[in-house]
Design a protein around this motif. Structure first.
Motif, short mmCIF file in Angstrom:
data_model
loop_
_atom_site.label_atom_id
_atom_site.label_comp_id
_atom_site.label_asym_id
_atom_site.label_seq_id
_atom_site.Cartn_x
_atom_site.Cartn_y
_atom_site.Cartn_z
N GLN A 69 0.84 -1.20 0.00
CA GLN A 69 0.00 0.00 0.00
C GLN A 69 0.87 1.24 0.00
OE1 GLN A 69 -2.27 -1.10 3.64
NE2 GLN A 69 -3.99 -0.39 2.41
N THR A 70 0.32 2.28 -0.56
CA THR A 70 0.99 3.57 -0.47
C THR A 70 0.79 4.13 0.93
OG1 THR A 70 -0.94 4.84 -1.15
CG2 THR A 70 0.51 4.03 -2.92
N LYS A 71 1.59 5.10 1.28
CA LYS A 71 1.47 5.75 2.58
C LYS A 71 0.08 6.38 2.73
CE LYS A 71 4.58 8.24 5.57
NZ LYS A 71 5.79 9.05 5.67
N ALA A 72 -0.40 6.99 1.66
CA ALA A 72 -1.71 7.64 1.68
C ALA A 72 -2.83 6.61 1.91
CB ALA A 72 -1.95 8.40 0.37
N GLU A 73 -2.74 5.44 1.28
CA GLU A 73 -3.75 4.40 1.47
C GLU A 73 -3.76 3.93 2.92
OE1 GLU A 73 -4.06 2.21 -2.87
OE2 GLU A 73 -2.35 1.71 -1.57
N LYS A 74 -2.57 3.75 3.48
CA LYS A 74 -2.47 3.33 4.88
C LYS A 74 -3.09 4.38 5.80
CE LYS A 74 1.65 0.48 4.48
NZ LYS A 74 3.07 0.34 4.87
N GLN A 75 -2.80 5.64 5.54
CA GLN A 75 -3.32 6.72 6.37
C GLN A 75 -4.84 6.83 6.27
OE1 GLN A 75 -1.05 10.07 4.95
NE2 GLN A 75 0.56 9.78 6.49
N ARG A 76 -5.39 6.56 5.10
CA ARG A 76 -6.85 6.60 4.92
C ARG A 76 -7.53 5.34 5.45
NH1 ARG A 76 -5.71 8.01 -0.60
NH2 ARG A 76 -6.71 6.06 -1.15
N GLY A 77 -6.75 4.34 5.84
CA GLY A 77 -7.32 3.10 6.37
C GLY A 77 -7.88 2.18 5.31
N VAL A 78 -7.38 2.31 4.09
CA VAL A 78 -7.83 1.46 2.99
C VAL A 78 -7.30 0.04 3.20
CG1 VAL A 78 -7.68 1.08 0.49
CG2 VAL A 78 -7.88 3.40 1.39
#
Length: 163
Positions: A69-78
């Protein structure tokens, strides 16, 4: 003693006292004992001896098959996506006890495991690579289905008990 009613497809459990104890069953049984099944991939003439695998092993395969996952995906909880082809390969690496070539007339070549050094040096370096090289996606899927059936995921693993 169980009877079967074909019209409604329900198994009826009829009580019987044969002297057997349910406690004796639990005390004498080995729940870790793996179930096995031999299945052939027709295209290759290879017989795979597959065994059931634990829930823990299935969960490990699922985790290892997650895409990065990208950092952004992890942060969004995807939730991470899974590479289903990789997951099937990993399940098969866990479940394949051996493979043997069908020579016809009920004769088979000596079995080999996915961890065999000669096999890995030619088609590896990982057992997963051997699976991916030799099996078509549909064959992997069908073999994985056999493994999950052995692990109790088949649709007729549980039946309703009657009075």
């Amino acid at each position: 003693m169980a009877s079967y009613d074909e019209e409604v497809g329900v198994e009826e459990v009829v009580e019987s006292t044969s002297g057997a104890s349910t406690l004796d069953f639990f005390l004498g049984a080995d729940p870790e004992q793996a179930l096995t099944k031999d299945v052939m991939v027709k295209r290759l003439g290879l017989v795979f001896t597959l065994r059931s695998i634990s829930d823990e092993a299935i969960q490990t395969c699922m985790k290892r098959s997650e895409k990065r996952q990208t950092k952004a995906e992890k942060q969004r909880g995807v939730a991470p996506e899974r590479d289903m082809g990789r997951m099937e390969s990993l399940v098969l690496v866990e479940a394949v006890q051996s493979m043997k070539k069908d020579l016809g007339d009920g004769n088979y070549a000596e079995p080999v495991t996915l961890q065999d050094e000669a096999l890995l040096s030619k088609w590896g370096p990982r057992p997963e690579d051997v699976i991916n090289t030799w099996l078509l996606p549909g064959e992997k899927s069908q073999l994985t289905e056999v493994v999950t059936d052995l692990a109790g995921y088949e649709t007729d693993a549980i039946v309703e008990a009657g009075n």
